[in-house]
Enzyme design. Structure first.
Site, PDB file in Angstrom:
ATOM      1  N   HIS A   1       0.590  -1.220  -0.120  1.00 23.40           N
ATOM      2  CA  HIS A   1      -0.041  -0.258  -0.222  1.00 23.40           C
ATOM      3  C   HIS A   1       0.783   1.350   0.000  1.00 23.40           C
ATOM      4  CE1 HIS A   1       0.274   0.509   4.577  1.00 23.40           C
ATOM      5  NE2 HIS A   1       0.275  -0.528   4.441  1.00 23.40           N
TER       6      HIS A   1
ATOM      7  N   THR B   1      -3.596   7.653   9.233  1.00 25.97           N
ATOM      8  CA  THR B   1      -4.484   7.658   7.964  1.00 25.97           C
ATOM      9  C   THR B   1      -4.908   6.469   7.401  1.00 25.97           C
ATOM     10  OG1 THR B   1      -2.691   8.001   6.425  1.00 25.97           O
ATOM     11  CG2 THR B   1      -3.515  10.000   7.680  1.00 25.97           C
TER      12      THR B   1
END
Ligand SMILES: *[C@@H]1O[C@H](CO)[C@@H](O)[C@H](O)[C@H]1NC(C)=O
Ligand SMILES: [Zn+2]
Length: 284
Positions: free
Chosen positions: A70, A205
């Site tokens: 990611h 986040t």
């Protein structure tokens, strides 16, 4: 859990996810989420936000650079710490990673007066007493992230060449390579330009979006050429697609205040100050 991302993550709305995701996303609907848009005319100046003390940022090391599916992340050795900057105690660095957009599109997580930057770096630090990020994430101030915005430059940022060149070796998810002879100092603006920064309380986040982060966003930016930025877009997600637009959209402030450091005087206040001085001398 940080690796278990899917389309369900975007736009990070619990209701769109199956129940099995509930635990992973448990804090993502909280009231102190990150990132945010920083509106500079609303920030509060705080004289306690003194310069940081950077420890071990100059030391060279060999670090593992990972495509974790990611983002791209550099693992940091022990002995790198920060203090000062109105942090209540010392925090140790554990890793840094980046957020970016796609060809020709910005991709920072935080915005400043609505402006999104091409890329944003997060150096993740945790309180010294904790052994892992997940442990630190249970403490409301357990994590201190230093955030840096990138700005597109005409020429290459040579200090980033080792990292950018290494990206070719980790285009596939779960691959890694070693960066040799690097220091944290190489990747950030000169220390003397790091006295101007914004501060607020927020979250990680990525899921579980724990509200455990003391955020610091520096005004000084890191230059990087368009060519260098393109190298990041060649990395791949586990589904084989290009790893692009890896940022979370801005979240509501919900009454939180963003503070700015002593070293920071906004352009707007300079204009006000100068014009009021001129005006009063004209009256006299
Ligand atoms: C790095 O890659 C090697 C070889 O593919 C693998 O055995 C190792 O577990 C990886 N390390 C990390 C931290 O991902
Ligand atoms: Zn991040």
């Amino acid at each position: 859990t940080m690796v278990m991302l899917s389309t369900c993550m975007l736009p990070l709305v619990l209701s769109t996810c199956p129940n099995v995701w509930q635990e992973i996303f448990q804090n993502c609907n909280g009231r102190s989420q990150s990132p945010i848009n920083i509106v500079t005319r609303k920030v509060h100046r705080d004289e306690r936000l003194t310069p940081f003390h950077f420890e071990g940022y100059q030391a060279t090391f060999h670090g593992r650079l990972i495509n974790n599916g990611h983002t791209v992340q550099l693992e940091l050795p022990s002995g790198i710490r920060i203090s000062g900057g109105h942090l209540t105690e010392k925090y140790k660095a554990v890793q840094f990673h980046l957020h970016w957009g796609k060809e020709g599109k910005p991709g920072s997580e935080h915005l400043i007066d609505g402006e999104q930057f091409p890329m944003e770096m997060h150096i993740v630090h945790i309180k010294e007493k904790y052994d892992s990020l997940s442990q630190a994430a249970k403490d409301r101030t357990g994590v201190a992230v230093l955030g840096f915005m990138f700005q597109e430059s005409e020429s290459n940022n040579e200090k980033y060449s080792p990292l950018v060149d290494a990206l070719k070796r980790i285009t596939e998810p779960s691959s890694n390579t070693t960066l040799t002879g690097v220091s944290l100092e190489m990747f950030i603006p000169p220390q003397k330009s790091l006295t101007k920064y914004f501060r607020y309380d927020g979250s990680l986040t990525t899921p579980d979006c724990a509200e455990a982060v003391v955020w610091t966003l520096f005004e000084s930016t890191i230059p990087m050429s368009r060519n260098q930025l393109s190298a990041f877009y060649q990395l791949r997600f586990p589904d084989g697609k290009h790893m692009v637009q890896i940022y979370r959209p801005v979240q509501p402030l919900n009454g939180r205040v963003v503070y700015y450091s002593n070293g920071y005087i906004s352009v707007a206040s300079w204009v006000l100050l100068t014009s009021s001085v001129l005006f009063s001398s004209a009256v006299l």
